[in-house]
Design a protein around this motif. Structure first.
Motif, PDB file in Angstrom:
ATOM      1  N   LEU A 170       5.287 -18.990  -4.988  1.00 28.25           N
ATOM      2  CA  LEU A 170       6.067 -18.785  -3.782  1.00 28.25           C
ATOM      3  C   LEU A 170       5.615 -17.536  -3.040  1.00 28.25           C
ATOM      4  N   PHE A 171       5.279 -16.461  -3.795  1.00 36.10           N
ATOM      5  CA  PHE A 171       4.979 -15.194  -3.139  1.00 36.10           C
ATOM      6  C   PHE A 171       3.908 -14.409  -3.882  1.00 36.10           C
ATOM      7  N   ASP A 172       3.008 -13.805  -3.116  1.00 36.78           N
ATOM      8  CA  ASP A 172       1.962 -12.935  -3.653  1.00 36.78           C
ATOM      9  C   ASP A 172       2.163 -11.542  -3.070  1.00 36.78           C
ATOM     10  N   ARG A 173       2.441 -10.563  -3.916  1.00 36.59           N
ATOM     11  CA  ARG A 173       2.678  -9.194  -3.449  1.00 36.59           C
ATOM     12  C   ARG A 173       1.399  -8.519  -2.948  1.00 36.59           C
ATOM     13  N   GLN A 174       0.250  -9.048  -3.271  1.00 36.04           N
ATOM     14  CA  GLN A 174      -1.051  -8.536  -2.812  1.00 36.04           C
ATOM     15  C   GLN A 174      -1.252  -7.055  -3.137  1.00 36.04           C
ATOM     16  N   GLU A 175      -0.688  -6.595  -4.235  1.00 34.32           N
ATOM     17  CA  GLU A 175      -0.875  -5.206  -4.637  1.00 34.32           C
ATOM     18  C   GLU A 175      -1.539  -5.158  -6.000  1.00 34.32           C
ATOM     19  N   ARG A 176      -2.262  -4.071  -6.264  1.00 38.33           N
ATOM     20  CA  ARG A 176      -2.953  -3.974  -7.547  1.00 38.33           C
ATOM     21  C   ARG A 176      -1.936  -3.874  -8.680  1.00 38.33           C
ATOM     22  N   VAL A 177      -2.337  -4.414  -9.818  1.00 45.53           N
ATOM     23  CA  VAL A 177      -1.439  -4.472 -10.967  1.00 45.53           C
ATOM     24  C   VAL A 177      -1.083  -3.068 -11.455  1.00 45.53           C
ATOM     25  N   SER A 178      -2.096  -2.190 -11.552  1.00 46.54           N
ATOM     26  CA  SER A 178      -1.880  -0.826 -12.050  1.00 46.54           C
ATOM     27  C   SER A 178      -3.039   0.038 -11.608  1.00 46.54           C
ATOM     28  N   ASP A 179      -3.009   1.292 -12.007  1.00 45.74           N
ATOM     29  CA  ASP A 179      -4.109   2.198 -11.660  1.00 45.74           C
ATOM     30  C   ASP A 179      -5.394   1.807 -12.387  1.00 45.74           C
ATOM     31  N   THR A 180      -5.250   1.125 -13.518  1.00 45.59           N
ATOM     32  CA  THR A 180      -6.436   0.715 -14.276  1.00 45.59           C
ATOM     33  C   THR A 180      -6.872  -0.710 -13.943  1.00 45.59           C
ATOM     34  N   GLU A 181      -5.970  -1.496 -13.372  1.00 45.74           N
ATOM     35  CA  GLU A 181      -6.295  -2.862 -12.957  1.00 45.74           C
ATOM     36  C   GLU A 181      -6.200  -2.933 -11.442  1.00 45.74           C
ATOM     37  N   GLN A 182      -7.347  -2.895 -10.782  1.00 46.49           N
ATOM     38  CA  GLN A 182      -7.374  -2.804  -9.334  1.00 46.49           C
ATOM     39  C   GLN A 182      -7.146  -4.146  -8.637  1.00 46.49           C
ATOM     40  N   LYS A 183      -7.244  -5.227  -9.379  1.00 49.30           N
ATOM     41  CA  LYS A 183      -6.985  -6.531  -8.792  1.00 49.30           C
ATOM     42  C   LYS A 183      -5.481  -6.783  -8.687  1.00 49.30           C
ATOM     43  N   SER A 184      -5.109  -7.721  -7.809  1.00 49.66           N
ATOM     44  CA  SER A 184      -3.721  -8.156  -7.735  1.00 49.66           C
ATOM     45  C   SER A 184      -3.411  -9.006  -8.957  1.00 49.66           C
ATOM     46  N   GLU A 232      10.737  -0.226   9.348  1.00 51.21           N
ATOM     47  CA  GLU A 232      10.472  -1.031   8.157  1.00 51.21           C
ATOM     48  C   GLU A 232       9.008  -1.467   8.112  1.00 51.21           C
ATOM     49  N   VAL A 233       8.453  -1.807   9.265  1.00 50.22           N
ATOM     50  CA  VAL A 233       7.037  -2.180   9.320  1.00 50.22           C
ATOM     51  C   VAL A 233       6.172  -1.002   8.884  1.00 50.22           C
ATOM     52  N   ARG A 234       6.521   0.207   9.357  1.00 50.76           N
ATOM     53  CA  ARG A 234       5.765   1.401   8.976  1.00 50.76           C
ATOM     54  C   ARG A 234       5.812   1.599   7.464  1.00 50.76           C
ATOM     55  N   ARG A 235       6.973   1.399   6.839  1.00 47.02           N
ATOM     56  CA  ARG A 235       7.109   1.566   5.399  1.00 47.02           C
ATOM     57  C   ARG A 235       6.316   0.501   4.643  1.00 47.02           C
ATOM     58  N   LEU A 236       6.305  -0.714   5.166  1.00 41.93           N
ATOM     59  CA  LEU A 236       5.519  -1.785   4.550  1.00 41.93           C
ATOM     60  C   LEU A 236       4.028  -1.463   4.618  1.00 41.93           C
ATOM     61  N   GLU A 237       3.582  -0.996   5.765  1.00 44.87           N
ATOM     62  CA  GLU A 237       2.164  -0.663   5.924  1.00 44.87           C
ATOM     63  C   GLU A 237       1.769   0.499   5.024  1.00 44.87           C
ATOM     64  N   GLU A 238       2.650   1.468   4.870  1.00 44.28           N
ATOM     65  CA  GLU A 238       2.385   2.608   3.999  1.00 44.28           C
ATOM     66  C   GLU A 238       2.279   2.152   2.541  1.00 44.28           C
ATOM     67  N   TYR A 239       3.156   1.248   2.154  1.00 43.86           N
ATOM     68  CA  TYR A 239       3.135   0.708   0.791  1.00 43.86           C
ATOM     69  C   TYR A 239       1.850  -0.077   0.552  1.00 43.86           C
ATOM     70  N   ARG A 240       1.474  -0.891   1.546  1.00 42.90           N
ATOM     71  CA  ARG A 240       0.235  -1.664   1.436  1.00 42.90           C
ATOM     72  C   ARG A 240      -0.960  -0.742   1.277  1.00 42.90           C
ATOM     73  N   ASN A 241      -1.031   0.300   2.060  1.00 45.75           N
ATOM     74  CA  ASN A 241      -2.173   1.208   2.000  1.00 45.75           C
ATOM     75  C   ASN A 241      -2.241   1.965   0.672  1.00 45.75           C
ATOM     76  N   THR A 242      -1.085   2.169   0.062  1.00 47.21           N
ATOM     77  CA  THR A 242      -1.042   2.897  -1.194  1.00 47.21           C
ATOM     78  C   THR A 242      -1.419   2.021  -2.387  1.00 47.21           C
ATOM     79  N   TYR A 243      -0.972   0.768  -2.371  1.00 45.73           N
ATOM     80  CA  TYR A 243      -1.134  -0.083  -3.550  1.00 45.73           C
ATOM     81  C   TYR A 243      -1.980  -1.332  -3.304  1.00 45.73           C
ATOM     82  N   LYS A 244      -2.691  -1.393  -2.210  1.00 46.80           N
ATOM     83  CA  LYS A 244      -3.470  -2.580  -1.889  1.00 46.80           C
ATOM     84  C   LYS A 244      -4.472  -2.910  -2.988  1.00 46.80           C
ATOM     85  N   ALA A 245      -4.543  -4.179  -3.332  1.00 47.58           N
ATOM     86  CA  ALA A 245      -5.469  -4.633  -4.367  1.00 47.58           C
ATOM     87  C   ALA A 245      -6.886  -4.721  -3.813  1.00 47.58           C
ATOM     88  N   GLN A 246      -7.837  -4.634  -4.684  1.00 48.15           N
ATOM     89  CA  GLN A 246      -9.246  -4.771  -4.299  1.00 48.15           C
ATOM     90  C   GLN A 246      -9.725  -6.202  -4.533  1.00 48.15           C
TER      91      GLN A 246
END
Length: 243
Positions: free
Chosen positions: A179-193, A229-243
């Motif tokens: 249903l949903f993909d958060r598109q963020e990396r799993v952890s600092d050691t796992e850079q993929k979503s 809210e959009v600004r906060r979402l974009e900030e979160y994406r930039n911080t945790y975006k998966a590779q």
């Protein structure tokens, strides 16, 4: 070929609006199990109203009706690349039933038989030791191509368990739709979503797709949730975006 009569052309916007209206999708500050402070949260256990179940099922069906889960001929006819829609207990159970019902409804409205041979199946958390026995309810999985539907992948544990159940029963996993993909990396050691890591861990030959992705929150809801809210979402994406 025209779109199926029951398919919403902008199903993502319609579904997101319903999720917000039913408090299944909320914006604010939420602490995740990982410890991250998330500006949004999706509560899939709230998907119990008739309109939401209908829209979720339709959105799943739209995704499932596209490659790589089907082959589309030059005349627009569709041939499924799976035989069974499997919902892991518990949240996947209403989803697999709802999806198969939606596919049958589309056939009935269009006068086609594209999905006539598609069945549903789900597992019990504990195997039944009386009656028909076993831990599978619905269509037998042996020798079948099985498409898994579920809400979201966090660590991939539940997905690996579902794949193991299907393989133990003699089925072949044809793909996964979430249903949903958060598109963020799993952890600092796992850079993929979580989806990227799951695709890799499953050998790279099982396609995994999502009905909705994180970026949809920004693209589809910007005017509804406001600039802050959009600004906060974009900030979160930039911080945790998966590779």
């Amino acid at each position: 070929m025209a779109a199926p009569p029951s398919a919403d052309q902008d199903y993502k916007t319609n579904l997101l609006s319903l999720l917000i209206a039913n408090d299944a999708l909320a914006f604010g500050t939420f602490t995740l199990k990982s410890g991250r402070q998330s500006p949004y949260f999706l509560t899939s256990s709230r998907l119990y109203t008739a309109p939401l179940l209908r829209q979720v099922s339709a959105a799943f069906a739209n995704t499932i009706s596209s490659p790589p889960f089907v082959n589309i001929a030059a005349d627009g006819s569709i041939t499924p690349n799976f035989d069974i829609v499997f919902g892991p207990a518990y949240k996947g159970i209403p989803e697999c039933v709802g999806v198969v019902n939606e596919l049958a409804t589309r056939d009935a409205l269009a006068g086609t038989k594209t999905w006539d041979n598609i069945s549903y199946s789900f597992n019990r958390k504990e195997a039944k030791d009386h009656g028909e026995g076993g831990n599978i309810v619905g269509a037998p999985l042996k020798g079948k191509r099985v498409l898994i539907v579920d809400d979201v992948i966090i660590a991939g544990t539940a997905l690996r368990e579902a794949v193991g159940i299907i393989q133990k029963e003699g089925g072949t996993v044809a793909g996964v739709v979430l249903l949903f993909d958060r598109q963020e990396r799993v952890s600092d050691t796992e850079q993929k979503s979580a989806i990227g890591a799951a695709e890799r861990d499953l050998g790279g030959d099982i396609p995994i797709r999502a009905v909705l992705v994180f970026q949809d929150l920004i693209d589809k809801l910007g005017d509804k949730i406001g600039q802050e809210e959009v600004r906060r979402l974009e900030e979160y994406r930039n911080t945790y975006k998966a590779q």
